[in-house]
Scaffold this motif. Structure first.
Motif, PDB file in Angstrom:
ATOM      1  N   MET A   1       0.860  -1.173   0.000  1.00 10.63           N
ATOM      2  CA  MET A   1       0.000   0.000   0.000  1.00 10.63           C
ATOM      3  C   MET A   1       0.896   1.221   0.000  1.00 10.63           C
ATOM      4  O   MET A   1       1.157   1.856   0.999  1.00 10.63           O
ATOM      5  CB  MET A   1      -0.889  -0.001   1.224  1.00 10.63           C
ATOM      6  CG  MET A   1      -2.092   0.919   1.116  1.00 10.63           C
ATOM      7  SD  MET A   1      -3.035   0.865   2.655  1.00 10.63           S
ATOM      8  CE  MET A   1      -3.305  -0.879   2.860  1.00 10.63           C
ATOM      9  N   SER A   2       1.450   1.498  -1.134  1.00  9.38           N
ATOM     10  CA  SER A   2       2.481   2.504  -1.260  1.00  9.38           C
ATOM     11  C   SER A   2       1.995   3.867  -0.815  1.00  9.38           C
ATOM     12  O   SER A   2       1.027   4.414  -1.276  1.00  9.38           O
ATOM     13  CB  SER A   2       2.934   2.585  -2.727  1.00  9.38           C
ATOM     14  OG  SER A   2       3.858   3.623  -2.894  1.00  9.38           O
ATOM     15  N   GLY A   3       2.719   4.441   0.172  1.00 11.39           N
ATOM     16  CA  GLY A   3       2.453   5.813   0.587  1.00 11.39           C
ATOM     17  C   GLY A   3       1.144   6.026   1.316  1.00 11.39           C
ATOM     18  O   GLY A   3       0.662   7.143   1.415  1.00 11.39           O
ATOM     19  N   THR A   4       0.560   4.974   1.875  1.00  4.33           N
ATOM     20  CA  THR A   4      -0.735   5.121   2.511  1.00  4.33           C
ATOM     21  C   THR A   4      -0.697   6.079   3.683  1.00  4.33           C
ATOM     22  O   THR A   4      -1.658   6.797   3.944  1.00  4.33           O
ATOM     23  CB  THR A   4      -1.238   3.750   3.002  1.00  4.33           C
ATOM     24  OG1 THR A   4      -1.278   2.889   1.899  1.00  4.33           O
ATOM     25  CG2 THR A   4      -2.592   3.844   3.601  1.00  4.33           C
ATOM     26  N   SER A   5       0.424   6.138   4.396  1.00  3.72           N
ATOM     27  CA  SER A   5       0.479   6.994   5.567  1.00  3.72           C
ATOM     28  C   SER A   5       0.611   8.459   5.211  1.00  3.72           C
ATOM     29  O   SER A   5       0.411   9.324   6.036  1.00  3.72           O
ATOM     30  CB  SER A   5       1.661   6.587   6.460  1.00  3.72           C
ATOM     31  OG  SER A   5       2.869   6.720   5.747  1.00  3.72           O
ATOM     32  N   ARG A  76      -4.354  -7.072   7.680  1.00  2.00           N
ATOM     33  CA  ARG A  76      -3.570  -6.788   6.478  1.00  2.00           C
ATOM     34  C   ARG A  76      -3.399  -5.278   6.290  1.00  2.00           C
ATOM     35  O   ARG A  76      -2.323  -4.815   5.891  1.00  2.00           O
ATOM     36  CB  ARG A  76      -4.235  -7.410   5.255  1.00  2.00           C
ATOM     37  CG  ARG A  76      -4.232  -8.939   5.287  1.00  2.00           C
ATOM     38  CD  ARG A  76      -4.647  -9.522   3.959  1.00  2.00           C
ATOM     39  NE  ARG A  76      -4.869 -10.952   4.054  1.00  2.00           N
ATOM     40  CZ  ARG A  76      -5.145 -11.733   3.016  1.00  2.00           C
ATOM     41  NH1 ARG A  76      -5.237 -11.199   1.807  1.00  2.00           N
ATOM     42  NH2 ARG A  76      -5.348 -13.021   3.165  1.00  2.00           N
ATOM     43  N   LEU A  77      -4.457  -4.525   6.544  1.00  3.70           N
ATOM     44  CA  LEU A  77      -4.343  -3.077   6.467  1.00  3.70           C
ATOM     45  C   LEU A  77      -3.349  -2.563   7.501  1.00  3.70           C
ATOM     46  O   LEU A  77      -2.543  -1.665   7.219  1.00  3.70           O
ATOM     47  CB  LEU A  77      -5.713  -2.426   6.688  1.00  3.70           C
ATOM     48  CG  LEU A  77      -6.757  -2.622   5.594  1.00  3.70           C
ATOM     49  CD1 LEU A  77      -8.120  -2.118   6.073  1.00  3.70           C
ATOM     50  CD2 LEU A  77      -6.356  -1.906   4.307  1.00  3.70           C
ATOM     51  N   ARG A  78      -3.408  -3.120   8.693  1.00  2.00           N
ATOM     52  CA  ARG A  78      -2.506  -2.721   9.763  1.00  2.00           C
ATOM     53  C   ARG A  78      -1.058  -3.085   9.429  1.00  2.00           C
ATOM     54  O   ARG A  78      -0.124  -2.361   9.771  1.00  2.00           O
ATOM     55  CB  ARG A  78      -2.913  -3.414  11.066  1.00  2.00           C
ATOM     56  CG  ARG A  78      -3.972  -2.652  11.814  1.00  2.00           C
ATOM     57  CD  ARG A  78      -3.319  -1.511  12.587  1.00  2.00           C
ATOM     58  NE  ARG A  78      -4.340  -0.647  13.174  1.00  2.00           N
ATOM     59  CZ  ARG A  78      -4.779   0.460  12.650  1.00  2.00           C
ATOM     60  NH1 ARG A  78      -4.314   0.863  11.487  1.00  2.00           N
ATOM     61  NH2 ARG A  78      -5.682   1.186  13.258  1.00  2.00           N
ATOM     62  N   PRO A  82       0.451   0.753   9.913  1.00  2.00           N
ATOM     63  CA  PRO A  82       0.025   0.624  11.311  1.00  2.00           C
ATOM     64  C   PRO A  82      -0.746   1.832  11.833  1.00  2.00           C
ATOM     65  O   PRO A  82      -1.468   1.721  12.823  1.00  2.00           O
ATOM     66  CB  PRO A  82       1.357   0.462  12.066  1.00  2.00           C
ATOM     67  CG  PRO A  82       2.316  -0.041  11.042  1.00  2.00           C
ATOM     68  CD  PRO A  82       1.909   0.611   9.751  1.00  2.00           C
ATOM     69  N   ARG A  83      -0.623   3.001  11.177  1.00  2.00           N
ATOM     70  CA  ARG A  83      -1.260   4.217  11.688  1.00  2.00           C
ATOM     71  C   ARG A  83      -2.564   4.567  10.972  1.00  2.00           C
ATOM     72  O   ARG A  83      -3.179   5.599  11.256  1.00  2.00           O
ATOM     73  CB  ARG A  83      -0.283   5.395  11.581  1.00  2.00           C
ATOM     74  CG  ARG A  83       0.917   5.248  12.518  1.00  2.00           C
ATOM     75  CD  ARG A  83       1.883   6.404  12.348  1.00  2.00           C
ATOM     76  NE  ARG A  83       2.496   6.393  11.022  1.00  2.00           N
ATOM     77  CZ  ARG A  83       3.350   7.303  10.588  1.00  2.00           C
ATOM     78  NH1 ARG A  83       3.664   8.330  11.365  1.00  2.00           N
ATOM     79  NH2 ARG A  83       3.880   7.222   9.391  1.00  2.00           N
ATOM     80  N   LEU A  84      -3.010   3.739  10.048  1.00  2.00           N
ATOM     81  CA  LEU A  84      -4.242   4.018   9.311  1.00  2.00           C
ATOM     82  C   LEU A  84      -5.449   3.911  10.245  1.00  2.00           C
ATOM     83  O   LEU A  84      -5.709   2.856  10.813  1.00  2.00           O
ATOM     84  CB  LEU A  84      -4.392   3.024   8.160  1.00  2.00           C
ATOM     85  CG  LEU A  84      -5.671   3.111   7.322  1.00  2.00           C
ATOM     86  CD1 LEU A  84      -5.726   4.451   6.588  1.00  2.00           C
ATOM     87  CD2 LEU A  84      -5.726   1.955   6.328  1.00  2.00           C
ATOM     88  N   PRO A  85      -6.246   4.982  10.409  1.00  2.00           N
ATOM     89  CA  PRO A  85      -7.418   4.919  11.290  1.00  2.00           C
ATOM     90  C   PRO A  85      -8.485   3.974  10.735  1.00  2.00           C
ATOM     91  O   PRO A  85      -8.855   4.071   9.568  1.00  2.00           O
ATOM     92  CB  PRO A  85      -7.932   6.369  11.297  1.00  2.00           C
ATOM     93  CG  PRO A  85      -6.773   7.198  10.849  1.00  2.00           C
ATOM     94  CD  PRO A  85      -6.020   6.342   9.883  1.00  2.00           C
ATOM     95  N   VAL A  86      -8.975   3.066  11.577  1.00  2.00           N
ATOM     96  CA  VAL A  86      -9.981   2.092  11.161  1.00  2.00           C
ATOM     97  C   VAL A  86     -11.158   2.121  12.130  1.00  2.00           C
ATOM     98  O   VAL A  86     -10.987   1.956  13.339  1.00  2.00           O
ATOM     99  CB  VAL A  86      -9.393   0.664  11.102  1.00  2.00           C
ATOM    100  CG1 VAL A  86     -10.487  -0.336  10.728  1.00  2.00           C
ATOM    101  CG2 VAL A  86      -8.244   0.596  10.104  1.00  2.00           C
TER     102      VAL A  86
END
Length: 241
Positions: A1-5, A76-78, A82-86
């Motif tokens: 997930m390139s650059g998601t953060s 998998r998202l985490r 790891p910092r993506l709000p869910v």
């Protein structure tokens, strides 16, 4: 997930993962009215693919999905960010599932049935803590399914992988992505990309569409479609199912 953060530009992007079309539509409307851009996904595998393409700033995730378990998608998202709000959606009597979700990394949850206002408020709080809510619309990113075009850097990614395009191919793809699902005639494409209607222009459009299709669609679910006698349209992969 390139650059998601990070922030790719454009409005805050919210990935909505739920297999109930009616609920997904309501959530998408609520997200849009909040000033954000929704990216719906009907199942876990689609959600992971869309996430790689759109780099969401937050996720609304149903705990029960038809293919992967919601917790599998969450993990998998985490793993990718790891910092993506869910924000998890759970059934009212699924206390154990809520506990498992929080343990797996969910930031918050709401129980069904819920109010759309509550979802937006909770998302706003998560985005604020993540520092993403300040993202302002600049129109630099065009995203459809797992395909992303960034105007500012003139980069294109499909399923998280870079796609190298010529200048005219980039302009053609930008035009198609600016009108998702809309059928554009050869004359319209020629006028916008080449600013002319010279003889043989229709063949020129065909050549560039063919080249773009090879680069964008090769080995993947097709997104660029020919509507015979009318023109061309770009649609997300799930539309072709």
């Amino acid at each position: 997930m390139s650059g998601t953060s990070g922030v790719h530009g454009g409005r805050v992007r919210v990935l909505i993962v739920d297999d109930e079309p009616g609920l997904t539509e309501l959530l998408s409307v609520a997200v849009t009215e909040a000033g954000w851009r929704p990216y719906p996904a009907p199942d876990g595998r689609t959600a992971l693919r869309v996430a790689r393409g759109c780099a969401p700033h937050a996720v609304v995730l149903d705990g029960m999905l038809p293919d992967l378990d919601g917790l599998q998608v969450l993990r998998r998202l985490r793993y990718e960010n790891p910092r993506l709000p869910v924000l998890m959606l759970t059934a009212r009597d699924a206390l154990e599932h809520r506990i498992d979700g929080l343990a797996a990394g969910a930031d918050d949850y709401v129980t069904k049935p819920f109010s759309l206002e509550e979802v937006v408020l909770r998302l706003r709080g998560l985005l604020r803590r993540a520092g993403a809510e300040e993202t302002q619309p600049d129109g630099s990113a065009l995203v459809l399914g797992d395909l992303m075009l960034t105007e500012e850097t003139r980069e294109v990614h499909r399923d998280g992988r870079p796609v190298r395009l010529t200048a005219k191919e980039f302009e053609l793809l930008s035009l198609l992505l600016s009108h998702p699902r809309q059928v554009l005639s050869k004359a319209q494409i020629l006028d916008h990309v080449w600013s002319s209607s010279f003889d043989g222009g229709g063949n020129l459009v065909e050549v560039y569409i063919s080249s773009l299709r090879r680069k964008i669609d090769k080995g993947r679910a097709p997104m660029i479609h020919t509507v015979r006698g009318v023109g061309y349209a770009i649609r997300p992969p799930e539309d072709g199912r």
